[in-house]
Design a protein around this motif. Structure first.
Motif, PDB file in Angstrom:
ATOM      1  N   GLY A  78      14.365  76.791  44.431  1.00 23.16           N
ATOM      2  CA  GLY A  78      15.226  76.805  45.885  1.00 23.16           C
ATOM      3  C   GLY A  78      15.679  77.326  46.532  1.00 23.16           C
ATOM      4  N   LYS A  79      16.250  78.476  45.406  1.00 23.79           N
ATOM      5  CA  LYS A  79      16.924  79.339  46.206  1.00 23.79           C
ATOM      6  C   LYS A  79      17.307  80.907  44.533  1.00 23.79           C
ATOM      7  N   THR A  80      17.612  82.248  45.207  1.00 22.21           N
ATOM      8  CA  THR A  80      17.888  83.022  45.567  1.00 22.21           C
ATOM      9  C   THR A  80      18.215  83.501  43.896  1.00 22.21           C
ATOM     10  N   VAL A  81      18.209  84.241  43.370  1.00 19.48           N
ATOM     11  CA  VAL A  81      18.701  83.942  41.568  1.00 19.48           C
ATOM     12  C   VAL A  81      20.365  84.255  42.344  1.00 19.48           C
ATOM     13  N   LEU A  82      20.623  85.452  43.089  1.00 23.15           N
ATOM     14  CA  LEU A  82      22.088  85.125  43.206  1.00 23.15           C
ATOM     15  C   LEU A  82      22.888  84.014  43.883  1.00 23.15           C
ATOM     16  N   GLU A  83      22.536  83.096  44.864  1.00 21.29           N
ATOM     17  CA  GLU A  83      22.273  82.271  45.284  1.00 21.29           C
ATOM     18  C   GLU A  83      22.736  81.015  44.415  1.00 21.29           C
ATOM     19  N   GLN A  84      21.623  80.950  43.631  1.00 24.45           N
ATOM     20  CA  GLN A  84      21.803  79.964  42.513  1.00 24.45           C
ATOM     21  C   GLN A  84      22.982  79.930  40.972  1.00 24.45           C
ATOM     22  N   VAL A  85      23.125  81.301  41.250  1.00 23.39           N
ATOM     23  CA  VAL A  85      24.433  81.877  40.086  1.00 23.39           C
ATOM     24  C   VAL A  85      25.934  81.360  40.875  1.00 23.39           C
ATOM     25  N   ILE A  86      26.063  81.733  41.939  1.00 21.39           N
ATOM     26  CA  ILE A  86      26.874  81.974  43.265  1.00 21.39           C
ATOM     27  C   ILE A  86      27.591  80.154  43.536  1.00 21.39           C
ATOM     28  N   ASP A  87      26.782  79.519  43.200  1.00 20.54           N
ATOM     29  CA  ASP A  87      26.706  77.924  43.069  1.00 20.54           C
ATOM     30  C   ASP A  87      27.152  77.343  42.131  1.00 20.54           C
ATOM     31  N   VAL A  88      27.064  77.989  41.772  1.00 21.82           N
ATOM     32  CA  VAL A  88      28.276  77.119  40.218  1.00 21.82           C
ATOM     33  C   VAL A  88      29.857  76.996  40.968  1.00 21.82           C
ATOM     34  N   ALA A  89      29.967  78.137  41.333  1.00 20.53           N
ATOM     35  CA  ALA A  89      31.682  78.104  41.992  1.00 20.53           C
ATOM     36  C   ALA A  89      32.018  76.934  43.186  1.00 20.53           C
ATOM     37  N   GLU A  90      31.418  75.139  42.554  1.00 18.87           N
ATOM     38  CA  GLU A  90      31.548  74.407  43.984  1.00 18.87           C
ATOM     39  C   GLU A  90      32.993  74.372  44.807  1.00 18.87           C
ATOM     40  N   GLU A  91      33.522  74.695  43.432  1.00 24.03           N
ATOM     41  CA  GLU A  91      35.578  74.626  44.354  1.00 24.03           C
ATOM     42  C   GLU A  91      35.225  75.854  45.272  1.00 24.03           C
ATOM     43  N   VAL A  92      35.116  77.063  44.622  1.00 19.01           N
ATOM     44  CA  VAL A  92      34.914  77.839  45.496  1.00 19.01           C
ATOM     45  C   VAL A  92      34.447  77.080  47.569  1.00 19.01           C
ATOM     46  N   GLN A  93      32.951  77.377  46.318  1.00 19.28           N
ATOM     47  CA  GLN A  93      31.837  76.998  48.175  1.00 19.28           C
ATOM     48  C   GLN A  93      33.120  75.148  48.566  1.00 19.28           C
ATOM     49  N   THR A  94      33.323  74.527  48.062  1.00 14.22           N
ATOM     50  CA  THR A  94      34.396  73.624  49.019  1.00 14.22           C
ATOM     51  C   THR A  94      35.187  74.317  49.755  1.00 14.22           C
ATOM     52  N   ILE A  95      35.768  74.284  49.393  1.00 15.05           N
ATOM     53  CA  ILE A  95      37.345  75.393  50.319  1.00 15.05           C
ATOM     54  C   ILE A  95      36.770  76.525  51.060  1.00 15.05           C
ATOM     55  N   GLU A  96      35.645  76.859  51.016  1.00 19.71           N
ATOM     56  CA  GLU A  96      35.504  77.803  51.761  1.00 19.71           C
ATOM     57  C   GLU A  96      34.424  77.085  52.739  1.00 19.71           C
ATOM     58  N   ALA A  97      34.082  75.807  52.957  1.00 21.00           N
ATOM     59  CA  ALA A  97      33.452  75.047  54.164  1.00 21.00           C
ATOM     60  C   ALA A  97      34.820  74.395  54.640  1.00 21.00           C
ATOM     61  N   GLU A  98      35.793  74.341  54.022  1.00 23.75           N
ATOM     62  CA  GLU A  98      36.756  73.241  54.626  1.00 23.75           C
ATOM     63  C   GLU A  98      37.787  74.253  55.612  1.00 23.75           C
ATOM     64  N   LEU A  99      37.876  75.354  55.222  1.00 17.34           N
ATOM     65  CA  LEU A  99      38.222  76.725  55.806  1.00 17.34           C
ATOM     66  C   LEU A  99      37.937  77.041  56.856  1.00 17.34           C
ATOM     67  N   SER A 100      36.212  76.822  56.886  1.00 20.29           N
ATOM     68  CA  SER A 100      36.058  77.070  58.344  1.00 20.29           C
ATOM     69  C   SER A 100      35.647  76.327  59.233  1.00 20.29           C
ATOM     70  N   LEU A 101      35.882  74.610  58.925  1.00 21.70           N
ATOM     71  CA  LEU A 101      36.083  73.919  59.485  1.00 21.70           C
ATOM     72  C   LEU A 101      38.357  73.609  60.549  1.00 21.70           C
ATOM     73  N   LEU A 102      38.853  74.257  59.772  1.00 23.80           N
ATOM     74  CA  LEU A 102      40.174  74.543  59.928  1.00 23.80           C
ATOM     75  C   LEU A 102      40.261  76.068  60.690  1.00 23.80           C
ATOM     76  N   ALA A 103      39.822  76.558  60.808  1.00 21.13           N
ATOM     77  CA  ALA A 103      39.635  77.383  61.891  1.00 21.13           C
ATOM     78  C   ALA A 103      39.086  77.330  61.994  1.00 21.13           C
TER      79      ALA A 103
END
Length: 659
Positions: A78-103
């Motif tokens: 379901g993902k590209t190789v790069l997406e699958q690897v980056i997906d492991v950084a769940e905490e970073v992705q959670t922060i990115e999502a919240e920063l987008s909402l705050l912006a």
């Protein structure tokens, strides 16, 4: 960080671990070694909570972050190789999502108090995002993937398109990027080529995470770990230092144990002689009783238990022609995709080649051409008179007839050798008594490897083609194979990423790259020096006799050779200049963007910023634009660095040492 205390574990009444204790401290790198089936993977499963001890305790901090690479093939989708690897950084992705909402919220008209609360939350998240390395997450992921052998094109492929070996590399990249507190790696080198293996060594030495790894690769263990835990007969023994130190220390311990055992046995014999001589004498009755009590109270020392190991030597091969095999302008491809092109190779009696190259470079295809399993699309294969080839390949482990017994499988290739002789041979490979009647279908990978080696043994070949022969062998098995090959008199072509085996066996190294084949004299260590010499011609040449006899000595280069090398360096400098300049420009831009991002983070973290009528929305827009720009410039830097490295390798590849 984590500890075993008096842990015991058994399966089906078979004791795997007996009263085992150890601990791993923060920052330690620990290797686990032992025979196949000794319980190494069980230790990992107990640490992970996938299994539970029968006795004893396992303790670890509540919030300990673990990263685990199993031996089993992993499946992603379901993902590209790069997406699958980056997906492991769940905490970073959670922060990115919240920063987008705050912006988005900060661009809306909000009451002063609510605006301040949102901005302060954004400030705290930005600091955490920076601490977690969110700004360069993709760049770090690309760097790890490149180190493990993925090209830029591979990183954009769907992960389910990758083979099992490459999927394991994706899983390894996820673990390395996540940087957990403790990394557990179960045979991480099995699916790596030599370049990726060397890169992983260097990476693991630099990380701050604690590490436990199961491996049979002696060089890998030597270079990575601080301490070794050996599992043997259910007991766990700890040795400080790397693998070489372990060998020395274990030998000392064995000698000490034998000395203590022999001393006690001699003491027991003396006591028993005294008792026998004086049993009938009444005046010595008290002394005899004292000696009997001494024997009863004595804690007996057990002799060191030697594990059951297989052993063999190849029979003397029949004499082959001087030219064992020739490939003449041989090419082979699959569909429209060429794999090897215009290969010229001559194998002579006494040659011991190691064939190396990246995974997918065509090593197995080339070996199968030599074995006659494949026919060249063009060119020809010529075998010398009297040549008998034996071929070991990972694919053949699967081609063994699962419906045959071990004995029947050996009989199928043994010619007129009698059953008694075959049973004796199988005994040397640990198939004893009723085990020769086991069906191939129930054999483990290590048992199948031993059976295939036994089949090769009875063929009495004078040319061995060995494609990763020790992948399923434990350390002791690898040492047995190494010793057998060292005294074998025939020609050898070996494909392996076991540098210890290559260094012990090879007198020539064949490097397969981009469908082309190049030859270097010496073993793997010599090859590394030659390769470095070709990239940096001013370095001293390796001091191997084989290489010295055919290559100009660094100290005795002719004026023409020196002039030519100087010309090559100038030519390379000119070719590199555009890429080097671009790297410098990108580095300067990245530094400027990072500096401005730090300024904005500082501004957004200050309460005064929200009290002085500052345009918060404008600061956030600038912050977002700079973040995207930084990611793009990091991507360009990575791509340019790869282009520069490729240019250097390609340039020196075209300049042969004798040119």
């Amino acid at each position: 960080m984590i500890s075993f205390y008096n842990v015991s574990k058994s399966f089906a009444k078979q004791d795997i671990l007996l009263d085992c204790s150890f601990q791993v401290n923060a920052g330690e790198r620990v290797g686990i070694i032992g025979a196949n089936g000794s319980g190494k993977s069980t230790v990992f499963k107990l640490l992970l909570g996938l299994e539970h001890p029968d006795q004893g305790q396992i303790s670890r901090p509540k919030n300990l972050r673990l990263g685990y690479l199993p031996q089993d093939v992993l499946h992603f989708h379901g993902k590209t190789v790069l997406e699958q690897v980056i997906d492991v950084a769940e905490e970073v992705q959670t922060i990115e999502a919240e920063l987008s909402l705050l912006a988005d919220q900060l661009e809306q008209p909000l009451p002063e108090a609510e605006l301040t609360a949102v901005a302060q939350r954004q400030s705290r998240l930005l600091e955490e995002y920076h601490r977690l390395g969110g700004y360069d997450l993709e760049a770090r992921a690309r760097k790890v993937l490149a180190g493990l052998g993925f090209t830029e094109k591979d990183m954009d492929r769907q992960v389910e398109e990758m083979s099992g070996g490459w999927a394991m590399r994706v899983a390894l990249a996820r673990i390395l990027l996540a940087e957990p507190d403790l990394i557990l790696l179960d045979e991480p080198t099995n699916h790596l080529d030599l370049d990726s293996l060397v890169w992983l060594e260097e990476y693991l030495v630099q990380i701050t995470s604690s590490l436990m790894l199961v491996s049979h690769d002696r060089v890998f263990l030597d270079r990575v770990v601080h301490r070794l835990l050996e599992l043997e007969n259910g007991r766990l023994t700890s040795y400080s230092g790397n693998f070489q130190r372990y060998l020395e220390e274990k030998e000392k311990r064995l000698q000490s144990q034998w000395a203590a055992y022999r001393h006690q046995q001699e003491q027991i014999r003396q006591i028993k002689r005294f008792i026998d001589r004086n049993r009938a004498r009444k005046d010595r009755a008290k002394q005899v009783q004292g000696r009997l009590k001494m024997l009863d109270k004595m804690e007996l020392i057990e002799p060191p238990i030697s594990p059951d190991r297989f052993s063999f030597t190849f029979p003397p091969p029949s004499r082959a022609a001087k030219i064992v095999l020739e490939l003449k302008k041989a090419s082979k491809g699959y569909g429209d995709q060429p794999v090897v092109s215009d290969i010229d190779l001559t194998v002579q009696r006494g040659d011991r080649f190691a064939l190396i190259g990246l995974n997918g470079a065509g090593k197995t295809t080339l070996v199968r051409l030599m074995a006659g399993v494949l026919t060249p699309d063009s060119g020809e294969l010529v075998l010398g008179s009297g040549v008998r080839i034996a071929y070991f390949a990972q694919q053949q482990l699967e081609l063994l007839n699962p419906q045959q017994t071990v004995l029947e499988s050996l009989q199928s290739v043994a010619g007129d050798l009698g059953q008694g002789r075959l049973r004796n041979l199988l005994g040397g490979f640990l198939f004893r008594n009723d085990e020769v009647d086991k069906f191939v279908s129930v054999l483990s990978g290590g048992e199948r490897s031993r059976l295939l080696l036994c089949q090769i043994l009875v063929q009495q070949a004078n040319f061995l083609l060995l494609d990763e022969p020790n992948n399923h062998l434990d350390i002791q098995g690898r040492r047995v194979l190494e010793k057998a090959l060292e005294i074998y008199d025939g020609a050898i072509c070996l494909v392996s990423h076991d540098r210890h085996l290559i260094n012990a066996i090879a007198n020539k190294v064949l490097v397969l790259s981009n469908g082309r084949l190049e030859m270097f004299h010496g073993n793997y260590d010599d090859y590394q020096e030659v390769w470095q010499q070709r990239l940096q011609p001013t370095l001293p040449l390796p001091k191997t006799e084989a290489y010295r006899s055919e290559t100009i000595s660094a100290s005795k280069k002719s004026k023409e050779q020196k002039r030519l090398e100087a010309k090559w360096r100038n030519e390379l400098h000119s070719k590199k200049a555009p890429l080097t300049n671009r790297l410098e420009d990108l580095e300067q831009t990245i530094e400027e963007i990072s500096g401005r991002l730090d300024e904005l983070n500082h501004l957004l973290a200050k309460p005064d910023t929200y009290e002085n009528g500052t345009d918060i929305a404008a600061l956030n827009r600038e912050h977002g634009e700079l973040k995207r720009s930084l990611e793009e410039h990091n991507r360009q830097w990575e791509q340019t660095a790869i282009e520069l490295e490729t240019l250097e390798e390609s340039f020196w590849r075209d300049k042969s040492p004798g040119q």
